[in-house]
Each structure stands twice: as C-alpha cells, then as structure tokens.
Design a protein around this motif. Structure first.
Motif, mmCIF file in Angstrom:
data_model
loop_
_atom_site.group_PDB
_atom_site.id
_atom_site.type_symbol
_atom_site.label_atom_id
_atom_site.label_comp_id
_atom_site.label_asym_id
_atom_site.label_seq_id
_atom_site.Cartn_x
_atom_site.Cartn_y
_atom_site.Cartn_z
ATOM 1 N N ILE A 792 99.609 -44.086 4.221
ATOM 2 C CA ILE A 792 99.724 -43.433 2.867
ATOM 3 C C ILE A 792 99.624 -44.610 1.695
ATOM 4 C CG2 ILE A 792 101.537 -42.312 1.466
ATOM 5 C CD1 ILE A 792 102.571 -40.909 3.769
ATOM 6 N N ASP A 793 100.198 -45.601 2.244
ATOM 7 C CA ASP A 793 99.888 -46.917 0.987
ATOM 8 C C ASP A 793 98.721 -47.398 0.887
ATOM 9 O OD1 ASP A 793 100.723 -50.301 0.852
ATOM 10 O OD2 ASP A 793 101.262 -48.627 -0.554
ATOM 11 N N ASN A 794 97.942 -47.318 2.231
ATOM 12 C CA ASN A 794 96.489 -47.722 2.010
ATOM 13 C C ASN A 794 95.485 -46.672 1.964
ATOM 14 O OD1 ASN A 794 96.745 -50.912 2.581
ATOM 15 N ND2 ASN A 794 98.287 -49.872 3.870
ATOM 16 N N SER A 795 96.021 -45.627 1.430
ATOM 17 C CA SER A 795 95.025 -44.410 1.269
ATOM 18 C C SER A 795 94.859 -44.322 -0.235
ATOM 19 C CB SER A 795 95.433 -43.202 1.860
ATOM 20 O OG SER A 795 95.316 -43.172 3.309
ATOM 21 N N TYR A 796 93.533 -43.917 -0.721
ATOM 22 C CA TYR A 796 93.424 -43.651 -2.162
ATOM 23 C C TYR A 796 93.839 -42.249 -2.477
ATOM 24 C CZ TYR A 796 90.998 -42.769 -6.664
ATOM 25 O OH TYR A 796 90.614 -42.590 -7.873
ATOM 26 N N LYS A 797 93.857 -41.418 -1.364
ATOM 27 C CA LYS A 797 94.352 -40.041 -1.875
ATOM 28 C C LYS A 797 94.869 -39.518 -0.386
ATOM 29 C CE LYS A 797 94.254 -36.837 -5.454
ATOM 30 N NZ LYS A 797 94.560 -37.204 -6.696
ATOM 31 N N SER A 798 96.139 -38.856 -0.441
ATOM 32 C CA SER A 798 96.568 -38.107 0.768
ATOM 33 C C SER A 798 96.457 -36.542 0.431
ATOM 34 C CB SER A 798 98.069 -38.537 1.011
ATOM 35 O OG SER A 798 97.966 -39.851 1.214
ATOM 36 N N VAL A 799 95.886 -35.884 1.445
ATOM 37 C CA VAL A 799 95.871 -34.267 1.274
ATOM 38 C C VAL A 799 96.756 -33.803 2.157
ATOM 39 C CG1 VAL A 799 94.082 -32.365 1.290
ATOM 40 C CG2 VAL A 799 93.237 -34.600 0.479
ATOM 41 N N ILE A 818 107.796 -39.442 2.500
ATOM 42 C CA ILE A 818 107.092 -40.734 2.494
ATOM 43 C C ILE A 818 106.223 -40.921 1.420
ATOM 44 C CG2 ILE A 818 106.027 -42.596 3.845
ATOM 45 C CD1 ILE A 818 107.259 -41.542 6.446
ATOM 46 N N ALA A 819 105.345 -40.059 1.148
ATOM 47 C CA ALA A 819 104.052 -39.932 0.366
ATOM 48 C C ALA A 819 104.705 -40.076 -1.070
ATOM 49 C CB ALA A 819 103.197 -38.883 0.349
ATOM 50 N N LEU A 820 105.737 -39.235 -1.439
ATOM 51 C CA LEU A 820 106.478 -39.214 -2.677
ATOM 52 C C LEU A 820 107.132 -40.517 -3.049
ATOM 53 C CD1 LEU A 820 108.118 -35.663 -2.874
ATOM 54 C CD2 LEU A 820 105.575 -36.267 -3.359
ATOM 55 N N GLN A 821 107.746 -40.990 -2.239
ATOM 56 C CA GLN A 821 108.114 -42.301 -2.341
ATOM 57 C C GLN A 821 107.039 -43.286 -2.747
ATOM 58 O OE1 GLN A 821 110.183 -43.336 1.443
ATOM 59 N NE2 GLN A 821 112.005 -42.525 0.919
ATOM 60 N N HIS A 822 105.948 -43.467 -1.941
ATOM 61 C CA HIS A 822 104.668 -44.192 -2.338
ATOM 62 C C HIS A 822 104.443 -43.745 -3.759
ATOM 63 C CE1 HIS A 822 100.743 -46.090 -2.343
ATOM 64 N NE2 HIS A 822 100.349 -44.905 -2.674
ATOM 65 N N VAL A 823 104.192 -42.620 -4.116
ATOM 66 C CA VAL A 823 104.087 -42.133 -5.609
ATOM 67 C C VAL A 823 104.760 -42.861 -6.670
ATOM 68 C CG1 VAL A 823 103.869 -40.162 -7.243
ATOM 69 C CG2 VAL A 823 102.726 -40.115 -4.860
ATOM 70 N N ASN A 824 106.059 -42.839 -6.390
ATOM 71 C CA ASN A 824 107.176 -43.618 -7.337
ATOM 72 C C ASN A 824 106.811 -44.996 -7.427
ATOM 73 O OD1 ASN A 824 108.461 -41.179 -8.075
ATOM 74 N ND2 ASN A 824 110.082 -41.505 -6.692
ATOM 75 N N HIS A 825 106.473 -45.593 -6.044
ATOM 76 C CA HIS A 825 106.417 -47.006 -6.238
ATOM 77 C C HIS A 825 105.105 -47.473 -6.620
ATOM 78 C CE1 HIS A 825 106.621 -51.132 -4.675
ATOM 79 N NE2 HIS A 825 105.276 -50.833 -4.390
ATOM 80 N N ALA A 826 104.041 -46.499 -6.452
ATOM 81 C CA ALA A 826 102.399 -47.105 -7.118
ATOM 82 C C ALA A 826 102.478 -46.562 -8.449
ATOM 83 C CB ALA A 826 101.618 -46.668 -6.025
ATOM 84 N N LYS A 827 103.251 -45.590 -8.908
ATOM 85 C CA LYS A 827 103.052 -45.066 -10.236
ATOM 86 C C LYS A 827 101.535 -44.489 -10.310
ATOM 87 C CE LYS A 827 107.270 -45.747 -11.810
ATOM 88 N NZ LYS A 827 107.930 -44.612 -12.207
ATOM 89 N N ARG A 828 100.848 -43.776 -9.279
ATOM 90 C CA ARG A 828 99.597 -43.178 -9.401
ATOM 91 C C ARG A 828 99.655 -41.844 -8.711
ATOM 92 N NH1 ARG A 828 96.920 -44.284 -4.481
ATOM 93 N NH2 ARG A 828 94.808 -43.566 -5.597
ATOM 94 N N ASP A 829 98.955 -41.005 -9.231
ATOM 95 C CA ASP A 829 99.008 -39.730 -8.604
ATOM 96 C C ASP A 829 97.812 -39.648 -7.257
ATOM 97 O OD1 ASP A 829 97.379 -36.530 -9.994
ATOM 98 O OD2 ASP A 829 98.661 -36.911 -8.224
ATOM 99 N N ALA A 830 98.589 -39.808 -6.136
ATOM 100 C CA ALA A 830 97.920 -39.905 -4.969
ATOM 101 C C ALA A 830 98.089 -38.944 -3.819
ATOM 102 C CB ALA A 830 98.435 -41.401 -4.297
ATOM 103 N N VAL A 831 98.729 -37.575 -4.275
ATOM 104 C CA VAL A 831 98.758 -36.649 -3.477
ATOM 105 C C VAL A 831 98.230 -35.339 -3.803
ATOM 106 C CG1 VAL A 831 100.625 -35.012 -2.440
ATOM 107 C CG2 VAL A 831 100.969 -37.459 -2.908
#
Length: 891
Positions: A792-799, A818-831
């Motif tokens: 998840i951390d190394n994907s541009y987008k998680s579908v 885990i994906a939401l935690q990554h969104v909070n950490h990276a501050k980017r819309d990745a889901v």
C-alpha cells in the motif's frame, strides 16, 4: 444504495406532499431478516436467566454464568462458538457435543470438571480451540483430541494435573498449549504428534518442576519451530546438557527459578545443543554476580536476546561479555549495579539495545577514564536510577544511538558537551529529574523528541537552549517552573522556539506562565499540530497568539483563568479537531468564535460559567461535532437554551452532561435540577410562525433532505462523475517513484471478475501499467501485515473491490484500515472504491462510510454492456487522479 431510493430522489421534486409521504414510507426496507439456521432460537440477555444467548450473525452461543450442570441439548446445530464458562459442569460425556458438529471454539473454563470421556470431541472435526482453564482435571484420555485435525489451541491452565497429559495429537496447526498453574512435577513432555508439529508456545509456568532431564523434551524434536517454551515460576535448579538436543526452539524462559550460577551455566551448555535458540530469559534466577566464565558455552552460539533482570548483580566487570559477540539485546534492569563503565560492555560488537533501568546507578564513568563505548547501540535505557550528573562526553562512541532514556533519575547537572558524539540521537527522555540551568541541547542536531517533563526546570535561556534543533518534532516542558522570561526575550523579541520549524507537538502545561503570552511566542511554528497550555493560570489570550498556526489540530486550555476569548482567536485554525476549555471562568462565547473552525470535532466546556450557548455560536460546528462536554456546570433551562436542549435530544453527537444542572436563571421549579429534566415544550410555547411554516413546501424540503441523506453516497458518486466530465483531471507530479501503479484489493468471491474483466481492460488501455493483484503477489519473506503495508505504501493507487462478500471479510477490512492509515500519513488521495453490488448505507462498514463522508470518489460497476465502455473510461481517469489532503481521517 437501493435503486428504488434513487428513483424516488428525482421523482419526489414533482410530486405533491401526499405522494411524498406515501413514497417515503414505501422506501423503507424490511429489517426482519434472520439467519435460517438460528432463527428459531429465542435469544435472551447474555447476563441474565438460564436460557442461552444466541448471536445469529456470528453463530455464537453464550451459556456462561447460567448455573448449568449439563451441556444444554437445545443449542442450535449450526453454532460455531460455544461458551459454557462459569457453570457447574462436572463431567463431559461422549454425547455432550454430538449434535454440534460445526463447533470451532468451545470455552469450558471455570467449571468443576473432573472427567472427560474419551469420545467427547470425536465428531467435532472443525474444532480449533478448547478452553478448560480453571477446572479439576487430573488426567485426560490419551485419544481425547486424536480426531481434531484443525486444533490450534489447548488451554489446560489452573487444573490438578501432576504430569503433562499423555495426549495423541494429529493437529499440524496446533500453536499453543497452556499447561500453566497446575501441579506438574516433571518436565517429561508426554504428548505425541502423529503429523508435523508447528507449535509456537508451550506454557509450563507456575508448576512444581525441579529439574529437566535429557529425555524430557524428546517428543518435541518433531516440531519445526517452537517460538517459546516457558518454564517460569517453577523450582528448577538444574538442567542436563543434552535436554535441548535437536530441538528447533527459538526462545526459552526460566523466570523465577532457583538456578543460581550453576543452573545458569547449565542452561547455556544445553542451549548450545539447540542451535536455533535466539533469546533466553533468566529473570529472578538468584544469579549473584557476573563473570566471563558463565558465558563461555555461548562463544559460538548465535544468541540475540538475553535477559538477566531482577537478579543480585552488583557490578559489570570489564570485558565480562567477551563471548557474546552476536548478542543484540541485553536486559539488566532491576539489579544492584551502582556504576556503569563503557569498558564493561566491550566486545559486544552486535549489541543494539541495552536496558539498565532501576539498577541503583549513581554514576557513569566517562570514556576518558575507561575508553569509548564499543557496542553499536541504537537504544540505551538508564531510567529509574540515582544519577545526579551526566558527565562531559559521557557517551562518546555511540555514533548510531537513536533512543536515550534518562527519566526518573535525580539529574541536576548537564554539561554543554554531555551528549557530545551522539550523531544519530533522535529521542531523549529526561522527564522526572531535577535539572538546573544552563541547559543546552544544540550538540544533538538530529533530535526529534525531547521530553523534559516534571524536571524541576525554573530557568531557560531563550537564546541558546534549543538553538540548532531544526529537526525537533516533539517537545515536552510540562510540569516545570517556567516563567514568561524563560521562553521570550522581551528586549530582543526573541522566542525560545524560533528554530523549531518542524515542531509538531509542544506541551507547556502546568508551568508558571501566569501572564499574557506574547503574540510572537509561537511565531514560525507552521508545522505545529498539538499545543498544550493547560493549568498555567493564563488570564487572557493575545488575539494574535495562534496566528499562522494553520496546522493546529489540538489546543488544550483547560485549568486557566480565562474569562473571555477574542472573537478571532481561532480564525487561522481551519484544521482544528479538538479544543479543550474546561475549568475556566468563561461566561460567554462570541458568535464569531467558531466560524472558521468547521472541522472541530471535540469541544470541552465543562466547569465553565457559560449558561447560554446560542445556535449562532455552535451552528458552524454542528456538522463536524462528535463530542461536546458540558458536564459539571449550570445551564439556563429557559427559552434561550431551547434550541440546545432540542439539539441534544436529536443529535448523534455525544453530549456529556454529568453533574450539569439548571442555573438560577431557570424557572423556579427547575432550578438546581438536572439539565436533562428541562422539557422546552412545557416552558417555551409555540409561536404563530411555527404554524405558518407548515406547508407543502416545508414537507417536500424535509422529504428531499431525508432522501438526500439516504442517497448521499450515490450523490457523491454522481458529483464525482460530473466533475470528471466538466473539469477533467490533473495528475500530480511527485518526486517519489512508486513500485506499483495500481494495487487491486478484493475478496476471493470477486477474483473471477478481477482476473477476467478488470485486469485485461487495464492492460489493454495502459499496457505499461504495473499491477499488483491480490494476496498471491505480495512480497515474499515478510509477515502478511508487513507485506500489505509495504504494498500500500509503495502503490500509486489502491483499488478496493467492494461487494457483499468483501464487506463481511475481516481480512479485507484490515487491509482497508492499513490503507487509511497510509492516507493519513502520506496526505494524498491514494484509495479508490469500485462497488460491485448495490449495498445499502446501513450495511456499509464504518470505515467505508467514514471515507465516503469526506466526499471521496468511487465507481459503480454496471453489468449492462452498453454502460461498460463509459465505466472503463472513468476508471482509467480515476486511477490517474490524485489530490493532496489537508485533513486527517479520524478513525
């Protein structure tokens, strides 16, 4: 979303209010469905009566605390989880569970069971866990679990066993055997394994074992990898050298056994025969001292963790650990070591963590006296000791040290070069000391966390104390004796925090800052997210005090002397999530106070003098407010708070009213009564305006709002499509090169659609796209959770492919969290969500509803071939679109 609700949403705008009322009622779904297997059973409260409680959704039956003397015969046949704990069962018979062939988990703990017939579990082929803790078993039939191939856990703690049961097991996935707190006198492990053995933990603690013989553990040699065997709290004084021979065990624990020096040496000699042992716990083994000869057997062994805590060790001789060159973690806490010398840890060339807490240490010898530190330590803990001073250059040689703990000492003196040479230090914990000035930390430019809480500090130099700490993220100065002059130089207008550009958390609570803080006190702290100013008797706040602090998410002003707040004090805090104003003599709140804090979710006003809260003041917060604390105060129970009482009754927010009463401004009958007893309808009569507003228009507006609410996710989806059509999309150019372009997450039931439709269409439109599809492509050599987080951390987008089966799958929801935690950490819309089924709002999991509430885009799969080309085009655009987030998802 139900399709008929969408049709109603558009049709209602053109219908009369009579039709509106009819269709609104018709749109409600029947909630009366039940699972066929358990629907005939009448569940009762799980804590009352003699009937068992049945949870239909989880197939769980709770018969605990019912006074049962036999296993009930009316338990639903498809039950999977059964609890019969805390009853009066004395015997488990062959027929007790014969009709419950679907049982996976049985809890029989704390009964008075003294016998179990040999065939009691024979027909439970799916059984995984049996809990027999706290019974009176002294012997078990050897064939008791011989038919339970899927068994993973056997709990036999706190019984009357005098030997390890002679059990025959055919369970390759058995991971935990709990035999603790019995009366077992011999370590002879008599269980036999007919298949492969993958046990993780064997607990033999709190028994009466006195020695371990060579043949005692032979039956465990077939196990591929035992994580831990726990012999804690026995009477073991000796262990024969070949007792661990051939065993694949990673760790052994001998906590609280009378081993003395002789027994410790025997354990090390036995460990050499088990080459996979990496950690040994020898806590409270009455080891009197350390000498190099103790560790000679470990010279060629790859031991990584050794705990010698809570013994009688009084000193660490030079080079005593000469033979432990591969040791990575050493625990020496709770001993009687008064002097620490770097030379005592020579030759520990792999040591990364050293714990010397609560050892009565009074002094540190410097490298100038005994030579520099040699181990490549990353963590050094000296907490709870009697240190009075950190000598100059005390830690020279620890170039890679990251964590240094010095809390709960009596440290008074820190020299300017005390931390010289700590080129990698990130965390310094010095709370609960007796520090006196001057304090300077500029030699630790890498510091991220500095804790100086409750350290008796009464003076700081605004010019030099924190100069050079440009990487500092957390600073705790609470519970000291700081004054305004310690943090602000009035002549030069210089703040002690001026260099802390990356500071995110600042705690100044419970100090002596009893006057108005200067407006430039926090100037430049643009990264600050948490600010604690609690308990400082502040009489007022400068209107510009928080100016420029746009990232603040939490402000605590509890326990001060604030009587009012400037209307614009929080106007720069658009990201504020929590605000605490409790125990202040504030009497009113300005209507403009919260107009720009529209993300505020937690507001505490307990124990203040506010008796009226207007709708105009609180109105901007109502959409985001989740918790409002109005406890321990007096509110006016009159028409001025009419709206507030009504809002509290109808709001989904948590409103705390503990000890809140009606003030003297209330009607005489209500004065001093709990605020919850205030009924506005009895004291605030209706107005003519209320009658005049009852019309067709008002009814239709209400109906539309209701349908909009029930169709909010669908509306969000349509708005997202409209935005893509009109505005298009823009790709964010990021410096980071992602390992995967698209990570596709789905439940097994959707695998066919993913492989036959989704993946081919993506590859056709984007031939060079890098895909990761499902769990089968996760990186090897990592734990599953770590692998998911890495992907998840190394994907541009998680579908995420959302279907009826996916939302019920706990593993799918774990990956979503885990994906939401990554969104909070990276501050980017990745889901991105792709809905395969029409799912009603109330059936959606909390995490998905939470994410969609932030107006996040999603796509809906349409099986109609005429609409699929449009779907694929929108999907291609969506996976390219990503935006930066300026908020945090509060899950």
């Amino acid at each position: 979303m139900a399709s008929h609700s969408r049709t109603l949403l558009f049709g209602i705008i053109h219908m009369t209010f009579i039709i509106v009322g009819t269709t609104s009622l018709a749109a409600k779904e029947d909630p009366g469905r039940t699972d066929n297997g358990l629907s005939d059973h009448n569940p009762t409260n799980p804590g009352q009566g003699t009937s068992c409680y049945v949870d239909v959704s989880t197939r769980m039956v709770n018969c605990s605390h019912r006074g049962r003397t036999e296993v009930p015969g009316d338990i639903p046949s498809n039950a999977q989880i059964l609890s019969l704990s805390y009853n009066l069962l004395q015997k488990i018979r062959n027929e007790s569970f014969a009709h419950l062939k679907n049982l996976v988990d049985i809890s029989l703990k704390y009964n008075v069971i003294c016998a179990i017939e040999v065939g009691a579990f024979f027909e439970l082929y799916l059984l995984q866990s049996v809990n027999l803790v706290g019974n009176r078993l002294s012997v078990l039939p050897s064939q008791l679990f011989s038919q339970n191939f899927y068994m993973t856990d056997i709990f036999l703690r706190d019984n009357n066993l005098t030997d390890v049961p002679d059990l025959y097991l055919k369970a390759p996935n058995l991971s935990f055997i709990d035999l603790g707190e019995n009366s077992i006198k011999s370590a002879n492990f008599r269980m036999h394994f007919a298949t492969e053995c993958n046990i993780m933990l064997i607990d033999l603690s709190n028994n009466h074992i006195k020695r371990i013989r060579e043949s005692d553990l032979t039956n465990l040699n077939v196990c591929s990898n035992i994580n831990l065997i726990d012999f804690s709290s026995n009477d073991i004084s000796s262990i024969q050298p070949l007792s661990l021979h051939g065993m694949n065990v990673s760790g052994i624990r001998f906590r609280e056994n009378p081993l003395f020096k002789k027994g410790v040496v025997e354990i090390f000699e036995a460990t050499v025969k088990a080459p996979y042992v990496t950690y040994i716990t020898l806590v409270r083994t009455r080891l009197p001292c350390l000498s190099a000869d103790i560790f000679i057997p470990l010279e060629t062994h790859a031991l990584k963790t050794l705990s010698l805590s809570e013994n009688n060790i009084s000193s660490i001789p030079d080079n005593v650990f000469h033979y432990l060159t591969r040791l990575e973690r050493l625990h020496l806490t709770d001993n009687k070591i008064t002097v620490i010398s770097p030379s005592g840890f020579n030759n520990l060339s792999s040591l990364e963590e050293l714990f010397l807490d609560n050892c009565r240490v009074v002094s540190l010898k410097t490298p100038a006296e005994t030579g520099v530190w040699e181990p490549p330590l990353r963590a050094l803990s000296l907490g709870n000791n009697y240190l009075h001073e950190i000598p100059s250059k005390a830690f020279v040689g620890l170039k890679v040290l990251i964590y240094l703990t010095l809390h709960f000492n009596s440290i008074r003196v820190i020299h300017p070069d005390s931390f010289y040479g700590l080129a990698s230090l990130e965390v310094l914990q010095m709370e609960d000391n007796l520090l006196i000035s001057p304090l300077r930390f500029g030699t630790i430019s890498t510091l991220i966390t500095l804790d100086l809480s409750n350290s008796g500090i009464n003076s700081l130099d605004p010019h030099n104390t924190f100069t050079g700490l440009s990487s500092l993220s957390e600073l705790m100065l609470d519970n000291n004796y700081l004054h305004i002059s310690d943090i602000w130089d009035n002549e030069g207008n210089i703040s002690i925090f001026r260099d802390l550009r990356k500071l995110k958390k600042l705690d100044l609570s419970v100090n002596q800052l009893q006057s108005e803080l200067p407006s430039g006190c926090f100037k430049g702290l643009h990264s600050l997210e948490q600010l604690n100013l609690q308990g400082m008797s502040l009489p007022r706040l400068n209107p510009d005090l928080f100016k420029g602090l746009a990232n603040l998410q939490l402000i605590s002003l509890d326990d001060n002397a604030l009587k009012d707040l400037h209307p614009e004090i929080f106007h720069d805090q658009g990201n504020l999530f929590s605000l605490y104003l409790s125990r202040n003599p504030i009497s009113s709140l300005d209507d403009q106070l919260f107009v720009r804090t529209k993300k505020l979710s937690v507001l505490s006003l307990s124990s203040t003098n506010i008796d009226v809260i207007t709708e105009k003041t609180l109105g901007p917060l109502i959409p985001s407010l989740s918790t409002l604390d109005l406890s321990r105060k007096a509110l006016s129970c009159n028409c001025k708070n009419n709206w507030l009482r009504n809002w509290i009754q109808n709001s989904s927010a948590e409103v705390l009213l503990d000890g809140t009463i009606c003030s003297s401004a209330s009607p005489q009958k209500l004065e001093g009564k709990p605020f919850e007893e205030f009924e506005p309808a009895l004291y605030c009569g209706p107005k003519i305006l209320l009658y005049s507003c009852i019309s067709v228009v008002s009814v239709m507006i209400i109906a539309i709002m209701v349908l909009l609410y029930y169709n909010r996710w669908w509306m969000n989806y349509k708005c997202f499509l409209l935005k893509l059509c009109i505005i298009g999309y823009s790709e964010i150019v990021e410096d980071r090169d992602y390992e995967y372009d698209i990570n596709i997450v789905f439940e097994d039931a959707d695998e066919e659609w993913v492989n036959e439709s989704l993946v081919p269409n993506i590859q056709e439109r984007e031939p060079e796209v890098r895909l990761l599809v499902g769990d089968d492509m996760l990186p090897l050599g990592m734990y599953r959770l770590d692998a998911v987080a890495h992907v998840i951390d190394n994907s541009y987008k998680s579908v995420f492919i959302v279907s009826q089966s996916a939302i019920k799958d706990s593993w799918f929801l774990t990956k979503l969290r885990i994906a939401l935690q990554h969104v909070n950490h990276a501050k980017r819309d990745a889901v991105l969500f792709v809905f395969m089924d029409d799912i009603a709002d109330e059936d959606l999991p909390y995490l998905i509803r939470l994410l969609l509430s932030f107006n996040r885009p999603y796509l809906q799969w349409d099986a109609d071939p005429r609409n699929q080309e449009c779907f694929w085009e929108l999907f291609t655009k969506s996976v390219r679109v990503t935006t930066k987030l300026n908020y945090t998802i509060p899950f």
